[in-house]
Design an enzyme around this catalytic site. Structure first.
Site, PDB file in Angstrom:
ATOM      1  N   HIS A  61      66.368  48.787  59.987  1.00  0.00           N
ATOM      2  CA  HIS A  61      66.646  50.194  59.702  1.00  0.00           C
ATOM      3  C   HIS A  61      66.297  50.548  58.255  1.00  0.00           C
ATOM      4  O   HIS A  61      66.601  49.781  57.333  1.00  0.00           O
ATOM      5  CB  HIS A  61      68.114  50.508  59.985  1.00  0.00           C
ATOM      6  N   HIS A 106      73.603  45.686  67.344  1.00  0.00           N
ATOM      7  CA  HIS A 106      73.297  46.935  66.644  1.00  0.00           C
ATOM      8  C   HIS A 106      71.802  47.225  66.781  1.00  0.00           C
ATOM      9  O   HIS A 106      71.395  48.337  67.106  1.00  0.00           O
ATOM     10  CB  HIS A 106      73.696  46.789  65.175  1.00  0.00           C
ATOM     11  N   HIS A 132      68.295  43.643  59.191  1.00  0.00           N
ATOM     12  CA  HIS A 132      67.673  44.359  60.303  1.00  0.00           C
ATOM     13  C   HIS A 132      66.705  45.394  59.754  1.00  0.00           C
ATOM     14  O   HIS A 132      66.608  45.583  58.548  1.00  0.00           O
ATOM     15  CB  HIS A 132      68.713  44.979  61.229  1.00  0.00           C
ATOM     16  N   ASP A 168      74.870  45.449  59.612  1.00  0.00           N
ATOM     17  CA  ASP A 168      75.600  46.464  60.367  1.00  0.00           C
ATOM     18  C   ASP A 168      76.123  45.940  61.696  1.00  0.00           C
ATOM     19  O   ASP A 168      76.373  46.733  62.613  1.00  0.00           O
ATOM     20  CB  ASP A 168      74.690  47.675  60.630  1.00  0.00           C
ATOM     21  N   ASP A 186      67.602  52.441  56.092  1.00  0.00           N
ATOM     22  CA  ASP A 186      68.700  52.469  55.116  1.00  0.00           C
ATOM     23  C   ASP A 186      69.109  51.070  54.660  1.00  0.00           C
ATOM     24  O   ASP A 186      70.023  50.918  53.843  1.00  0.00           O
ATOM     25  CB  ASP A 186      69.902  53.253  55.646  1.00  0.00           C
ATOM     26  N   HIS A 187      68.401  50.063  55.149  1.00  0.00           N
ATOM     27  CA  HIS A 187      68.603  48.689  54.692  1.00  0.00           C
ATOM     28  C   HIS A 187      67.310  48.047  54.180  1.00  0.00           C
ATOM     29  O   HIS A 187      67.386  46.991  53.548  1.00  0.00           O
ATOM     30  CB  HIS A 187      69.172  47.817  55.814  1.00  0.00           C
ATOM     31  N   HIS A 235      77.945  48.658  54.794  1.00  0.00           N
ATOM     32  CA  HIS A 235      78.410  49.992  54.417  1.00  0.00           C
ATOM     33  C   HIS A 235      79.879  49.964  54.029  1.00  0.00           C
ATOM     34  O   HIS A 235      80.647  49.112  54.500  1.00  0.00           O
ATOM     35  CB  HIS A 235      78.256  50.973  55.588  1.00  0.00           C
TER      36      HIS A 235
END
Length: 251
Positions: free
Chosen positions: A58, A114, A56, A133, A60-61, A171
Protein backbone atom coordinates in the site's frame (compact mmCIF):
# COMPACT_ATOMS: atom_id res chain seq x y z
CA UNK A 1 20.04 -5.16 22.78
CA UNK A 2 21.91 -3.35 20.05
CA UNK A 3 18.95 -2.61 17.76
CA UNK A 4 17.83 0.97 18.18
CA UNK A 5 14.27 1.56 16.98
CA UNK A 6 13.31 5.09 15.99
CA UNK A 7 9.61 5.82 15.55
CA UNK A 8 9.08 8.38 12.78
CA UNK A 9 5.58 9.90 12.47
CA UNK A 10 4.50 10.10 8.83
CA UNK A 11 1.32 11.14 7.01
CA UNK A 12 -1.59 11.63 9.44
CA UNK A 13 -1.18 8.60 11.72
CA UNK A 14 1.46 6.30 10.21
CA UNK A 15 4.51 4.90 11.93
CA UNK A 16 7.67 4.58 9.88
CA UNK A 17 10.60 2.92 11.63
CA UNK A 18 14.33 3.47 11.38
CA UNK A 19 16.20 0.44 12.68
CA UNK A 20 19.79 1.03 13.67
CA UNK A 21 22.37 -1.56 14.63
CA UNK A 22 24.26 0.37 17.27
CA UNK A 23 27.33 -1.81 16.89
CA UNK A 24 27.79 -1.18 13.17
CA UNK A 25 25.86 2.02 12.47
CA UNK A 26 24.00 0.27 9.66
CA UNK A 27 20.29 0.97 9.37
CA UNK A 28 17.07 -0.11 7.67
CA UNK A 29 13.87 1.80 7.03
CA UNK A 30 10.50 0.07 7.55
CA UNK A 31 7.31 1.22 5.78
CA UNK A 32 8.08 4.71 4.46
CA UNK A 33 5.35 6.70 2.70
CA UNK A 34 7.29 10.00 2.91
CA UNK A 35 10.92 10.70 2.17
CA UNK A 36 11.48 13.92 4.13
CA UNK A 37 10.86 12.75 7.70
CA UNK A 38 13.08 9.71 7.13
CA UNK A 39 15.95 11.67 5.63
CA UNK A 40 15.87 14.17 8.49
CA UNK A 41 16.05 11.40 11.09
CA UNK A 42 18.81 9.56 9.24
CA UNK A 43 20.83 12.77 8.95
CA UNK A 44 20.31 13.60 12.62
CA UNK A 45 21.63 10.20 13.67
CA UNK A 46 24.39 9.96 11.08
CA UNK A 47 23.62 6.34 10.21
CA UNK A 48 24.03 4.41 6.97
CA UNK A 49 20.82 3.07 5.42
CA UNK A 50 21.47 -0.31 3.83
CA UNK A 51 17.97 -1.74 3.38
CA UNK A 52 14.39 -0.62 2.86
CA UNK A 53 11.82 -3.03 4.24
CA UNK A 54 8.13 -3.09 3.34
CA UNK A 55 5.44 -5.09 5.09
CA UNK A 56 3.00 -4.66 2.19
CA UNK A 57 2.46 -2.73 -1.02
CA UNK A 58 0.00 0.00 0.00
CA UNK A 59 1.29 3.48 -0.89
CA UNK A 60 0.82 4.76 2.66
CA UNK A 61 3.58 2.33 3.60
CA UNK A 62 5.74 2.23 0.49
CA UNK A 63 5.39 5.38 -1.63
CA UNK A 64 8.83 6.72 -0.66
CA UNK A 65 10.67 3.50 -1.47
CA UNK A 66 12.00 4.57 -4.89
CA UNK A 67 13.32 7.91 -3.62
CA UNK A 68 14.94 6.37 -0.56
CA UNK A 69 16.42 3.53 -2.63
CA UNK A 70 17.98 6.05 -5.00
CA UNK A 71 19.24 8.32 -2.23
CA UNK A 72 20.89 5.55 -0.21
CA UNK A 73 21.63 2.97 -2.89
CA UNK A 74 19.61 0.50 -0.84
CA UNK A 75 17.58 -2.49 -2.03
CA UNK A 76 13.84 -2.66 -1.35
CA UNK A 77 12.49 -5.83 0.24
CA UNK A 78 8.93 -7.15 0.22
CA UNK A 79 7.01 -10.34 -0.36
CA UNK A 80 7.92 -11.91 -3.68
CA UNK A 81 4.28 -11.91 -4.82
CA UNK A 82 4.29 -8.11 -4.71
CA UNK A 83 7.10 -7.69 -7.24
CA UNK A 84 4.81 -5.96 -9.74
CA UNK A 85 3.04 -3.63 -7.33
CA UNK A 86 5.39 -2.73 -4.46
CA UNK A 87 7.05 0.62 -5.19
CA UNK A 88 10.79 0.19 -5.76
CA UNK A 89 10.70 -3.60 -5.29
CA UNK A 90 14.03 -5.30 -5.83
CA UNK A 91 14.29 -8.28 -3.44
CA UNK A 92 11.56 -10.86 -2.79
CA UNK A 93 11.06 -12.59 0.54
CA UNK A 94 9.11 -15.60 1.74
CA UNK A 95 8.19 -17.23 5.05
CA UNK A 96 11.33 -18.28 6.90
CA UNK A 97 13.76 -16.09 5.00
CA UNK A 98 16.20 -14.03 7.04
CA UNK A 99 17.95 -10.72 6.53
CA UNK A 100 20.34 -8.64 8.58
CA UNK A 101 20.55 -5.05 9.74
CA UNK A 102 24.17 -4.76 10.72
CA UNK A 103 24.64 -7.55 13.26
CA UNK A 104 20.91 -7.93 13.96
CA UNK A 105 18.93 -10.66 12.20
CA UNK A 106 15.25 -10.66 11.23
CA UNK A 107 13.16 -13.57 10.08
CA UNK A 108 10.14 -13.22 7.85
CA UNK A 109 6.60 -14.28 8.68
CA UNK A 110 4.08 -14.52 5.85
CA UNK A 111 0.81 -13.13 7.24
CA UNK A 112 -1.60 -12.45 4.33
CA UNK A 113 -5.06 -11.10 5.18
CA UNK A 114 -4.98 -7.30 4.99
CA UNK A 115 -3.25 -7.83 1.63
CA UNK A 116 -2.29 -11.08 -0.06
CA UNK A 117 1.44 -10.25 0.09
CA UNK A 118 1.71 -9.03 3.68
CA UNK A 119 4.75 -10.01 5.75
CA UNK A 120 6.19 -9.22 9.16
CA UNK A 121 9.81 -8.86 10.25
CA UNK A 122 10.70 -10.54 13.54
CA UNK A 123 13.90 -9.56 15.35
CA UNK A 124 14.02 -12.27 18.00
CA UNK A 125 17.11 -11.02 19.83
CA UNK A 126 15.70 -7.49 19.98
CA UNK A 127 12.26 -8.79 20.99
CA UNK A 128 10.48 -6.84 18.26
CA UNK A 129 8.07 -7.52 15.41
CA UNK A 130 7.20 -5.09 12.63
CA UNK A 131 3.77 -6.17 11.48
CA UNK A 132 2.43 -3.35 9.30
CA UNK A 133 -1.35 -3.36 9.02
CA UNK A 134 -2.07 -6.95 10.05
CA UNK A 135 -1.85 -6.59 13.82
CA UNK A 136 -2.51 -3.22 15.45
CA UNK A 137 -2.49 -2.28 19.11
CA UNK A 138 -5.88 -3.67 20.18
CA UNK A 139 -6.94 -4.24 16.58
CA UNK A 140 -6.30 -5.79 13.18
CA UNK A 141 -6.31 -4.57 9.61
CA UNK A 142 -9.23 -4.54 7.23
CA UNK A 143 -9.58 -7.57 5.00
CA UNK A 144 -8.92 -5.90 1.66
CA UNK A 145 -7.55 -9.01 -0.04
CA UNK A 146 -7.95 -11.75 2.54
CA UNK A 147 -10.51 -13.69 4.53
CA UNK A 148 -11.36 -14.07 8.21
CA UNK A 149 -9.62 -17.45 8.11
CA UNK A 150 -6.42 -15.84 6.86
CA UNK A 151 -6.57 -13.16 9.55
CA UNK A 152 -7.26 -15.79 12.21
CA UNK A 153 -4.17 -17.71 11.06
CA UNK A 154 -2.12 -14.49 11.11
CA UNK A 155 -3.28 -13.74 14.67
CA UNK A 156 -2.32 -17.26 15.70
CA UNK A 157 1.11 -16.95 14.10
CA UNK A 158 1.87 -13.56 15.64
CA UNK A 159 0.31 -14.58 18.93
CA UNK A 160 2.76 -17.48 19.19
CA UNK A 161 5.67 -15.04 19.55
CA UNK A 162 7.01 -14.60 23.10
CA UNK A 163 4.83 -12.38 25.24
CA UNK A 164 7.57 -9.81 25.74
CA UNK A 165 7.90 -9.26 21.99
CA UNK A 166 7.25 -5.60 21.22
CA UNK A 167 4.64 -4.93 18.56
CA UNK A 168 5.54 -2.13 16.13
CA UNK A 169 2.51 -1.68 13.90
CA UNK A 170 1.71 0.65 11.04
CA UNK A 171 -0.72 3.23 12.47
CA UNK A 172 -1.65 5.03 15.67
CA UNK A 173 -5.18 3.65 15.86
CA UNK A 174 -4.97 2.54 19.47
CA UNK A 175 -7.58 4.76 21.13
CA UNK A 176 -10.27 3.91 18.59
CA UNK A 177 -9.38 0.23 18.66
CA UNK A 178 -9.71 0.15 22.43
CA UNK A 179 -13.13 1.78 22.28
CA UNK A 180 -14.24 -1.11 20.10
CA UNK A 181 -12.53 -3.63 22.37
CA UNK A 182 -14.46 -2.21 25.34
CA UNK A 183 -17.68 -2.55 23.34
CA UNK A 184 -16.92 -6.20 22.57
CA UNK A 185 -15.72 -7.11 26.07
CA UNK A 186 -17.19 -4.58 28.52
CA UNK A 187 -16.10 -6.68 31.51
CA UNK A 188 -12.46 -7.01 30.42
CA UNK A 189 -10.49 -5.20 33.14
CA UNK A 190 -7.31 -5.15 31.03
CA UNK A 191 -9.17 -3.29 28.29
CA UNK A 192 -10.63 -0.79 30.76
CA UNK A 193 -7.17 -0.11 32.16
CA UNK A 194 -5.70 0.28 28.69
CA UNK A 195 -8.44 2.76 27.70
CA UNK A 196 -7.50 4.97 30.64
CA UNK A 197 -3.77 4.64 30.07
CA UNK A 198 -4.00 5.48 26.37
CA UNK A 199 -6.32 8.42 26.98
CA UNK A 200 -3.67 9.90 29.25
CA UNK A 201 -0.89 9.36 26.72
CA UNK A 202 -2.89 10.88 23.86
CA UNK A 203 -4.36 13.78 25.87
CA UNK A 204 -1.73 16.28 24.70
CA UNK A 205 -1.19 14.95 21.19
CA UNK A 206 0.31 17.31 18.63
CA UNK A 207 -2.15 18.81 16.16
CA UNK A 208 0.10 17.68 13.32
CA UNK A 209 1.18 14.05 13.63
CA UNK A 210 4.51 14.94 12.04
CA UNK A 211 5.27 16.88 15.23
CA UNK A 212 4.43 13.96 17.52
CA UNK A 213 6.94 13.12 20.23
CA UNK A 214 7.60 9.70 21.80
CA UNK A 215 5.63 10.83 24.87
CA UNK A 216 2.37 10.71 22.88
CA UNK A 217 3.05 7.47 20.99
CA UNK A 218 1.29 4.40 22.33
CA UNK A 219 3.15 1.98 20.05
CA UNK A 220 4.83 -0.35 20.82
CA UNK A 221 2.67 -2.64 22.86
CA UNK A 222 3.64 -6.27 23.47
CA UNK A 223 2.27 -9.61 22.36
CA UNK A 224 1.20 -10.17 25.98
CA UNK A 225 -0.75 -6.89 25.86
CA UNK A 226 -2.49 -8.03 22.69
CA UNK A 227 -3.48 -11.36 24.21
CA UNK A 228 -5.07 -9.40 27.06
CA UNK A 229 -6.80 -6.61 25.12
CA UNK A 230 -7.05 -7.32 21.39
CA UNK A 231 -10.50 -8.65 20.40
CA UNK A 232 -9.12 -10.19 17.22
CA UNK A 233 -6.22 -11.99 18.83
CA UNK A 234 -8.63 -13.08 21.57
CA UNK A 235 -11.17 -14.46 19.08
CA UNK A 236 -11.63 -18.17 19.67
CA UNK A 237 -12.58 -19.14 16.14
CA UNK A 238 -12.57 -17.97 12.53
CA UNK A 239 -16.30 -17.21 12.77
CA UNK A 240 -15.87 -15.11 15.89
CA UNK A 241 -13.04 -13.13 14.32
CA UNK A 242 -15.13 -12.61 11.18
CA UNK A 243 -18.09 -11.33 13.18
CA UNK A 244 -15.84 -8.98 15.13
CA UNK A 245 -14.16 -7.68 11.98
CA UNK A 246 -17.55 -6.96 10.40
CA UNK A 247 -18.72 -5.24 13.59
CA UNK A 248 -15.55 -3.15 13.73
CA UNK A 249 -16.05 -2.04 10.12
CA UNK A 250 -19.52 -0.78 11.08
CA UNK A 251 -18.54 0.60 14.52
Amino acid sequence: MSLRIERIPTLSDNYTYLLVCEQSGEAAVVDAPEEGPVVRRVDALGVSVKKILSTHHHPDHAAANPELAKRYGAPVYGHRSDSARLAGFSHGLEEGDTLTVGRETARVLFIPAHTRGHIAYVFDAARAVFCGDTLFAAGCGRLFEGTPEMMFQAMQKLGALPGETRVFCGHEYTAGNLRFAAHVEPDNSAVRAAVQRVAGIRANAAKDWHDATPAEMVVPTTIADEHATNPFMRAGSVDELGRRRAAKDAF
